[in-house]
Design a protein around this motif. Structure first.
Motif, PDB file in Angstrom:
ATOM      1  N   GLU A   1       0.828  -1.206   0.000  1.00 40.34           N
ATOM      2  CA  GLU A   1       0.000   0.000   0.000  1.00 40.34           C
ATOM      3  C   GLU A   1       0.860   1.252   0.000  1.00 40.34           C
ATOM      4  O   GLU A   1       0.520   2.251  -0.650  1.00 40.34           O
ATOM      5  CB  GLU A   1      -0.923  -0.008   1.226  1.00 40.34           C
ATOM      6  CG  GLU A   1      -1.983  -1.097   1.159  1.00 40.34           C
ATOM      7  CD  GLU A   1      -2.870  -1.101   2.377  1.00 40.34           C
ATOM      8  OE1 GLU A   1      -2.584  -0.290   3.319  1.00 40.34           O
ATOM      9  OE2 GLU A   1      -3.832  -1.895   2.458  1.00 40.34           O
TER      10      GLU A   1
ATOM     11  N   ILE B   1       1.067   6.650  -7.107  1.00 45.43           N
ATOM     12  CA  ILE B   1      -0.086   7.462  -7.496  1.00 45.43           C
ATOM     13  C   ILE B   1       0.209   8.941  -7.294  1.00 45.43           C
ATOM     14  O   ILE B   1      -0.150   9.785  -8.113  1.00 45.43           O
ATOM     15  CB  ILE B   1      -1.326   7.033  -6.707  1.00 45.43           C
ATOM     16  CG1 ILE B   1      -1.751   5.611  -7.097  1.00 45.43           C
ATOM     17  CG2 ILE B   1      -2.480   8.008  -6.910  1.00 45.43           C
ATOM     18  CD1 ILE B   1      -2.850   5.041  -6.258  1.00 45.43           C
ATOM     19  N   GLU B   2       0.873   9.297  -6.222  1.00 46.18           N
ATOM     20  CA  GLU B   2       1.142  10.706  -5.920  1.00 46.18           C
ATOM     21  C   GLU B   2       2.102  11.326  -6.920  1.00 46.18           C
ATOM     22  O   GLU B   2       1.950  12.494  -7.299  1.00 46.18           O
ATOM     23  CB  GLU B   2       1.724  10.833  -4.495  1.00 46.18           C
ATOM     24  CG  GLU B   2       0.687  10.642  -3.398  1.00 46.18           C
ATOM     25  CD  GLU B   2       1.316  10.776  -2.027  1.00 46.18           C
ATOM     26  OE1 GLU B   2       2.569  10.891  -1.932  1.00 46.18           O
ATOM     27  OE2 GLU B   2       0.569  10.740  -1.009  1.00 46.18           O
TER      28      GLU B   2
ATOM     29  N   ARG C   1       2.153   1.684  -3.554  1.00 49.62           N
ATOM     30  CA  ARG C   1       1.069   2.105  -4.442  1.00 49.62           C
ATOM     31  C   ARG C   1       0.737   3.576  -4.253  1.00 49.62           C
ATOM     32  O   ARG C   1       0.584   4.334  -5.205  1.00 49.62           O
ATOM     33  CB  ARG C   1      -0.171   1.247  -4.154  1.00 49.62           C
ATOM     34  CG  ARG C   1      -1.339   1.511  -5.128  1.00 49.62           C
ATOM     35  CD  ARG C   1      -2.577   0.828  -4.609  1.00 49.62           C
ATOM     36  NE  ARG C   1      -2.951   1.467  -3.322  1.00 49.62           N
ATOM     37  CZ  ARG C   1      -3.933   1.000  -2.561  1.00 49.62           C
ATOM     38  NH1 ARG C   1      -4.612  -0.076  -2.903  1.00 49.62           N
ATOM     39  NH2 ARG C   1      -4.216   1.597  -1.430  1.00 49.62           N
ATOM     40  N   ASP C   2       0.620   4.021  -3.011  1.00 52.58           N
ATOM     41  CA  ASP C   2       0.302   5.426  -2.742  1.00 52.58           C
ATOM     42  C   ASP C   2       1.394   6.342  -3.271  1.00 52.58           C
ATOM     43  O   ASP C   2       1.105   7.431  -3.803  1.00 52.58           O
ATOM     44  CB  ASP C   2       0.134   5.639  -1.237  1.00 52.58           C
ATOM     45  CG  ASP C   2      -1.112   4.933  -0.711  1.00 52.58           C
ATOM     46  OD1 ASP C   2      -1.984   4.578  -1.520  1.00 52.58           O
ATOM     47  OD2 ASP C   2      -1.201   4.732   0.547  1.00 52.58           O
TER      48      ASP C   2
END
Length: 614
Positions: free
Chosen positions: A587, A594-595, A590-591
């Motif tokens: 996680e 995305i950012e 992934r975060d």
């Protein structure tokens, strides 16, 4: 009716001796009838056998009547002789002074050598100047009020023990009290209040044998001119004044000492009763000894010197004078200890007395004490102050214990910490340990480094020391063998410190001096290591240690429980983290992707966050 001889004188005799008649040594048994002699002024019946005064009532002008040395048993037949001035009745058998009511003009009354037991019926003789009662059976002097003209009183050779009312005789100048039973000045103290008395005699009395007799009489009777028929000189008066002052100081000091002694007795009674109550005994003291007192804690110990040996139990009270009794009425009844320094002996009564060791004792007083006595104090309490005793009284060599609850041999181990003990006295009263057959040998063994000289007043011999070693030597060996190593090392360390200190003190001294101090050096070096393992722990100290150990165990247990709990929580958190970490890592990646996917937007967002923070 008995027949009486009738006396008739010739005309020549009446002319020659008109106013006097002498009938002495005529072997008369009765008074003759004297007819036609009403003008007589002097009548002499000396040395006859007359048994009763009679047949003279008609001689109303009679002034002088002499009946000396007859057998008269009662004073009578004188009621009409109102002019009588001199009455001589010496050496008769008279038992009582009576029937003198009408003889108010009497100037001289002589009743010596009779059997009179008390002075009475003379208070109306206000003109009487001389009264002679010598050689009678008087035991005391009183009933003299009213004799305002009396100047001479003769009371020699009686059985008089005390004198009263003499100070009420305003004209008395001469008083003769020789050969009576007067033994104290207090029994004749009324004489000191007489302002007219100038001549007095006490010779032949017990008081005249006392060393203070003359000085006391002269000091209290300053008006005297003669004492025991000797003229009083000014030098004697001056010496009497000096001696009287010394006697007064001595009396005050004696009174003070009596008061202090009574205070001590009452205090010890109180301490003893409290001790018996603590020991669950029934006090057997007299009920009239309930008032108790102790020394004031604020009093300087160096001033507590007494001269009386005080018993540990109530002694006979004796009779206290009124001043001492009144002084004792205000004494405290709440204090229960006593500290006394008597010569070289320090006596401590009651556990409260142990606090005196904390006082600032003067160097002179502390250095003078060689004997310390403990009474009515628990031995376990004494053990706690032994270090103070060693410091405060470095010259103490003799210890005494009475009513201290010495019940087992181990308690003697505590005495080993003292500097020096030459004598030990254990009173059987209140110390059951003396009932053990071998207690003395144990003391000699355990305190052998003191080289004691006496136990309970008995000299210690070399054979006693050998026997003590044989009996208890193995005990010390077993004790040291069973002792834990850390404790043994501690004891050895103390012994080596003592040895090292002794070597430093003897370094540089001449060999001769070292040899002379050999016995003392043994004491300073300390006890044998094996014996040092035989210690004594008081019940109170042991209980304190137990409580301390319990507290430490409780603390350690709680501390360990907290550590285990904390470690368990950390471990549980670690295990939970290991289970969640793979998913958390995915996680996070992934975060992050995305950012930063839109690079410009991400940079603007970061700049905006920075600006907002400013």
């Amino acid at each position: 009716m008995p027949s009486f001889p009738i006396l008739q004188r010739s005309s020549e005799e009446k002319i020659l001796y008109s106013d006097r008649l002498t009938l002495e040594r005529q072997k008369l048994t009765v008074c003759p009838i004297i007819d036609g002699e009403e003008h007589l002024r002097l009548l002499n019946f000396q040395h006859n056998f007359i048994t009763r005064i009679q047949n003279i009532s008609n001689l109303q002008r009679l002034i002088f009547l002499d009946l000396y040395d007859n057998q008269i048993e009662e004073i009578s037949g004188l009621s009409t002789l109102r002019s009588l001035r001199v009455l001589l009745l010496g050496k008769n058998r008279i038992k009582k002074i009576s029937n003198l009511e009408n003889l108010k003009s009497l100037d001289v009354l002589d009743l010596h050598g009779n059997q009179i037991t008390r002075i009475e019926n003379v208070s109306h003789l206000c003109d009487l100047r001389v009264l002679n009662l010598a050689r009678n059976l008087l035991s005391h002097v009183d009933n003299l009020n009213g004799l305002d003209s009396l100047t001479e009183l003769n009371l020699r050779h009686n059985q008089i023990t005390f004198v009263r009312d003499v100070d009420n005789l305003p004209s008395l100048q001469r008083l003769f009290l020789s050969f009576n039973n007067i033994s104290t000045f207090e029994s004749v103290c009324c004489l000191a209040d007489s302002s007219s008395l100038s001549d007095i005699t006490f010779d032949g009395n017990p008081i005249a044998q006392e060393s203070w007799y003359k000085h006391t009489i002269l000091q209290n009777m300053m008006q005297l001119r003669q004492l025991d028929m000797k003229r009083v000189t000014e030098e004697e008066r001056r010496m009497a004044s000096v001696v009287a002052k010394k006697e007064e100081e001595k009396k005050r000091e004696s009174h003070k000492q009596s008061l202090l002694k009574e205070k001590k007795r009452l205090t010890i009674n109180n301490v003893a009763r409290k001790w018996d109550l603590q020991q669950h005994r029934t006090p057997d003291f007299a009920t009239n000894q309930d008032t108790k007192v102790a020394d004031s804690p604020s009093q300087d110990p160096s001033q507590l010197h007494g001269s009386a040996v005080v018993s540990a139990f109530p002694e006979e009270t004796g009779s206290l004078d009124s001043g001492l009794t009144s002084a004792l009425q205000g004494l405290s009844v709440t204090d229960t200890h006593l500290v006394e320094v008597d010569g070289d002996t320090l006596s401590l009564y009651g556990s409260g007395a142990l606090e005196s060791l904390d006082r600032n004792w003067s160097v002179q007083t502390a250095g003078m004490v060689t004997t310390v006595s403990f009474t009515f104090i628990e031995f376990d309490e004494i053990v706690q102050v032994l270090p103070k005793l060693k410091m405060k009284f470095p010259n103490s060599l003799h210890l005494k214990f009475k009513e201290t609850n010495l019940v087992m041999l181990q308690q003697f181990n505590a005495l080993a910490q003292l500097r020096r003990v030459d004598q030990l006295t254990i009173d059987p009263q209140g110390n059951p340990v003396v009932n053990f057959t071998l207690w003395k040998y144990y003391v000699l063994f355990r305190l052998s480094h003191f080289s004691m000289q006496k136990i309970n007043g008995t000299e210690v011999t070399q054979n006693d020391m050998i026997m003590a070693e044989r009996l208890f030597g193995i005990l010390a060996h077993v004790a040291s063998s069973e002792l834990p190593q850390y404790r043994l090392i501690s004891i050895l360390g103390d012994a080596r410190k003592k040895q090292f200190r002794y070597l430093l003190e003897t370094k540089g001294k001449k060999p001769g001096l070292v040899n002379e101090e050999n016995n003392d050096s043994k004491r300073l070096v300390g006890e044998n290591t094996n014996r040092a393992t035989l210690n004594y722990t008081t019940r109170e100290f042991y209980n304190e240690r137990l409580e301390e150990i319990k507290e430490k165990k409780k603390f350690c247990k709680m501390y360990m429980e907290d550590l285990v709990k904390e470690a368990t929580d950390i471990n549980m958190k670690n295990e939970a983290l290991q289970k969640l970490w793979p998913q958390m890592f995915i996680e996070l990646v992934r975060d992050a992707v995305i950012e930063i996917r839109n690079k410009n937007s991400y940079m603007k967002l970061c700049l905006q966050q920075i600006t907002d923070q400013k």
